[in-house]
Scaffold this motif. Sequence first.
Motif, PDB file in Angstrom:
ATOM      1  N   CYS A 111       2.247  -4.834   9.910  1.00 15.29           N
ATOM      2  CA  CYS A 111       2.448  -3.916   8.400  1.00 15.29           C
ATOM      3  C   CYS A 111       4.138  -3.427   8.441  1.00 15.29           C
ATOM      4  O   CYS A 111       3.886  -2.780   9.704  1.00 15.29           O
ATOM      5  CB  CYS A 111       1.573  -2.696   7.060  1.00 15.29           C
ATOM      6  SG  CYS A 111       1.527  -1.499   8.341  1.00 15.29           S
ATOM      7  N   GLU A 133       4.020   0.642   3.035  1.00 13.13           N
ATOM      8  CA  GLU A 133       3.368  -0.535   4.041  1.00 13.13           C
ATOM      9  C   GLU A 133       2.832  -1.316   3.249  1.00 13.13           C
ATOM     10  O   GLU A 133       2.681  -1.703   2.532  1.00 13.13           O
ATOM     11  CB  GLU A 133       2.013   0.790   4.440  1.00 13.13           C
ATOM     12  CG  GLU A 133       2.009   1.802   4.939  1.00 13.13           C
ATOM     13  CD  GLU A 133       0.838   2.556   5.779  1.00 13.13           C
ATOM     14  OE1 GLU A 133       0.593   3.274   6.228  1.00 13.13           O
ATOM     15  OE2 GLU A 133      -0.411   1.528   5.418  1.00 13.13           O
ATOM     16  N   TYR A 169       7.712   1.538  -5.773  1.00  6.06           N
ATOM     17  CA  TYR A 169       7.467   1.989  -5.116  1.00  6.06           C
ATOM     18  C   TYR A 169       9.070   2.894  -4.131  1.00  6.06           C
ATOM     19  O   TYR A 169       9.508   3.867  -3.817  1.00  6.06           O
ATOM     20  CB  TYR A 169       6.425   1.156  -3.705  1.00  6.06           C
ATOM     21  CG  TYR A 169       5.496   1.721  -4.056  1.00  6.06           C
ATOM     22  CD1 TYR A 169       4.856   2.495  -4.707  1.00  6.06           C
ATOM     23  CD2 TYR A 169       4.568   0.839  -4.289  1.00  6.06           C
ATOM     24  CE1 TYR A 169       3.336   2.727  -5.861  1.00  6.06           C
ATOM     25  CE2 TYR A 169       3.321   0.717  -4.731  1.00  6.06           C
ATOM     26  CZ  TYR A 169       2.502   1.579  -5.713  1.00  6.06           C
ATOM     27  OH  TYR A 169       1.260   1.116  -6.110  1.00  6.06           O
ATOM     28  N   ARG A 207      10.352   3.877   5.004  1.00  6.07           N
ATOM     29  CA  ARG A 207      10.672   5.615   4.741  1.00  6.07           C
ATOM     30  C   ARG A 207      10.841   5.856   3.614  1.00  6.07           C
ATOM     31  O   ARG A 207      11.598   7.282   3.272  1.00  6.07           O
ATOM     32  CB  ARG A 207      10.555   6.147   5.872  1.00  6.07           C
ATOM     33  CG  ARG A 207       9.223   6.211   7.096  1.00  6.07           C
ATOM     34  CD  ARG A 207       9.867   6.789   8.173  1.00  6.07           C
ATOM     35  NE  ARG A 207       8.722   6.437   9.328  1.00  6.07           N
ATOM     36  CZ  ARG A 207       8.489   4.973   9.725  1.00  6.07           C
ATOM     37  NH1 ARG A 207       9.467   4.688   9.514  1.00  6.07           N
ATOM     38  NH2 ARG A 207       7.750   5.059  10.256  1.00  6.07           N
ATOM     39  N   ARG A 241      -1.400  10.054   1.991  1.00  3.47           N
ATOM     40  CA  ARG A 241      -1.020  10.544   3.214  1.00  3.47           C
ATOM     41  C   ARG A 241      -0.620  11.276   3.934  1.00  3.47           C
ATOM     42  O   ARG A 241       0.568  12.574   3.589  1.00  3.47           O
ATOM     43  CB  ARG A 241      -2.281  10.644   3.924  1.00  3.47           C
ATOM     44  CG  ARG A 241      -2.646  11.451   4.991  1.00  3.47           C
ATOM     45  CD  ARG A 241      -3.724  11.229   6.425  1.00  3.47           C
ATOM     46  NE  ARG A 241      -3.437   9.271   6.725  1.00  3.47           N
ATOM     47  CZ  ARG A 241      -2.421  10.140   8.190  1.00  3.47           C
ATOM     48  NH1 ARG A 241      -2.132  11.008   8.236  1.00  3.47           N
ATOM     49  NH2 ARG A 241      -2.392   8.527   7.961  1.00  3.47           N
ATOM     50  N   THR A 242       0.637   9.915   4.256  1.00  4.49           N
ATOM     51  CA  THR A 242       1.768  10.321   5.365  1.00  4.49           C
ATOM     52  C   THR A 242       2.959   9.874   4.133  1.00  4.49           C
ATOM     53  O   THR A 242       4.471  10.312   4.482  1.00  4.49           O
ATOM     54  CB  THR A 242       2.236   9.066   6.450  1.00  4.49           C
ATOM     55  OG1 THR A 242       1.643   7.267   5.295  1.00  4.49           O
ATOM     56  CG2 THR A 242       1.515   9.201   7.030  1.00  4.49           C
ATOM     57  N   VAL A 298       6.575  -0.479   8.105  1.00  2.00           N
ATOM     58  CA  VAL A 298       6.238   0.748   7.182  1.00  2.00           C
ATOM     59  C   VAL A 298       7.771   1.238   6.341  1.00  2.00           C
ATOM     60  O   VAL A 298       8.859   1.347   7.075  1.00  2.00           O
ATOM     61  CB  VAL A 298       6.228   1.678   7.934  1.00  2.00           C
ATOM     62  CG1 VAL A 298       5.990   2.931   7.582  1.00  2.00           C
ATOM     63  CG2 VAL A 298       4.448   2.159   8.568  1.00  2.00           C
ATOM     64  N   VAL A 335       0.998  -1.414   0.122  1.00  2.00           N
ATOM     65  CA  VAL A 335       0.317  -0.149  -0.050  1.00  2.00           C
ATOM     66  C   VAL A 335       0.538   1.088  -0.308  1.00  2.00           C
ATOM     67  O   VAL A 335       1.958   1.378   0.814  1.00  2.00           O
ATOM     68  CB  VAL A 335      -1.225  -0.437   1.055  1.00  2.00           C
ATOM     69  CG1 VAL A 335      -1.760   1.445   1.575  1.00  2.00           C
ATOM     70  CG2 VAL A 335      -2.076  -1.492   1.594  1.00  2.00           C
ATOM     71  N   TRP A 336       0.504   2.235  -1.136  1.00  2.00           N
ATOM     72  CA  TRP A 336       0.697   3.161  -0.905  1.00  2.00           C
ATOM     73  C   TRP A 336       0.218   4.179   0.049  1.00  2.00           C
ATOM     74  O   TRP A 336      -0.630   4.486  -0.484  1.00  2.00           O
ATOM     75  CB  TRP A 336       1.412   3.694  -2.219  1.00  2.00           C
ATOM     76  CG  TRP A 336       1.900   5.431  -2.013  1.00  2.00           C
ATOM     77  CD1 TRP A 336       1.601   6.681  -2.702  1.00  2.00           C
ATOM     78  CD2 TRP A 336       3.385   5.505  -1.825  1.00  2.00           C
ATOM     79  NE1 TRP A 336       1.743   7.598  -2.218  1.00  2.00           N
ATOM     80  CE2 TRP A 336       3.463   7.085  -1.932  1.00  2.00           C
ATOM     81  CE3 TRP A 336       4.603   4.882  -1.545  1.00  2.00           C
ATOM     82  CZ2 TRP A 336       4.692   7.958  -1.763  1.00  2.00           C
ATOM     83  CZ3 TRP A 336       5.655   5.591  -1.484  1.00  2.00           C
ATOM     84  CH2 TRP A 336       5.584   7.203  -1.337  1.00  2.00           C
ATOM     85  N   ASN A 337       0.689   4.675   1.336  1.00  2.00           N
ATOM     86  CA  ASN A 337      -0.086   5.579   1.456  1.00  2.00           C
ATOM     87  C   ASN A 337       0.676   6.867   1.671  1.00  2.00           C
ATOM     88  O   ASN A 337       1.605   8.164   1.530  1.00  2.00           O
ATOM     89  CB  ASN A 337       0.437   5.681   3.205  1.00  2.00           C
ATOM     90  CG  ASN A 337      -0.392   6.444   4.161  1.00  2.00           C
ATOM     91  OD1 ASN A 337      -0.896   7.035   3.962  1.00  2.00           O
ATOM     92  ND2 ASN A 337      -0.946   5.730   5.559  1.00  2.00           N
TER      93      ASN A 337
END
Length: 330
Positions: free
Chosen positions: A29, A16, A59, A33, A11-12, A31, A7-9
């Motif tokens: 999950c 993930e 990603y 960064r 918002r942040t 993360v 999952v590409w978040n």
Amino acid sequence: MLPNAIVWNARTGVLELLDQRALPGVERCVVCRDAEEAAQAIENMTVRGAPAIGIAAAYGVALAAPRGREAVVAAMERLARTRPTAVNLFGALSRMRSRLESAPNEALQESLLDEARRIHDGDVEANRRLGRHGAALLPQKAAVLTHCNAGAIATGGHGTALGILRSAREAGKTIQVYADETRPRLQGARLTAWELARDGFDVTLICDGMAAALMKGRKIDAVIVGADRIAANGDTANKTGTYMLAIAAAAHGVPFYAAAPRSTLDPSLPSGAEIPIEVRSDQEVRRLFDGQSVPEAVKIWNPAFDVTPAELITAIITEDGVFRAPYRFV
Ligand code: MRU
């Protein structure tokens, strides 16, 4: 509902990943960064499965964008050194490199993210298409044996081998699944059995060494596996143990299918002999079951993949259809 593995978040601005090392006991999950964290997640198999590592790497490249073009190039080089066998990784990185060349500086991350999302969405679409092609090969009531995990969590979604089972069920067929436990990392037991049970399939687990007896003793309509790299002549690299399964299938007259999107084809390699096979740590074999299972004095050979010769493969199923020997992928 299965959790999404990648999952590409938005918002942040982080990636993930479903931590596949912790399944089936724990759903959590990890993360990422930056690109280094994405590379480590591929190496340590937080994320695994040929299409999934390509998507995660894409990603990962986008994560490097805020630090500029040179950082993006370095990220691509780092990600290319993570795992050698699945060609999807190198295909995804090559697409990201092309996108980097045309991306304007002021929209670098946006542009790289757009390409990563296209790779991700394109994989789901390819799996749905190959799923329909593969489903048509199965009888109305089918018992299928699979190896490793070529499911939704090994891809952008839907799955390849398991995607065929999902598509067959969507088409109204009754599917009974046998899953090999898949030593040494137990992707069949920990991931496939979890994924299929979670999705309401009738699934039975066997130890890898039981497959031939299963084919002899019970009616198996097909063996369906995924792939990590398919050479021009159809020789197919997949999780170690696949080759043995193909031999057993041939001996028992059971059709043996390899299912993979075109991103898994590597027509630059004439045959499977040229496919680089990852050899992983002896510790994966030595320390199974939370303790030492092999004496220290004993040597271990742990190739993560093997190559099934094309002549043992009844058909290769891609989004473009069902291919049979002689295979000549271009
Ligand atoms: O070592 P892994 O778990 O990455 O190996 C995965 C496999 O061998 C899968 O069968 C293959 O990548 C196809 S996934 C759709």
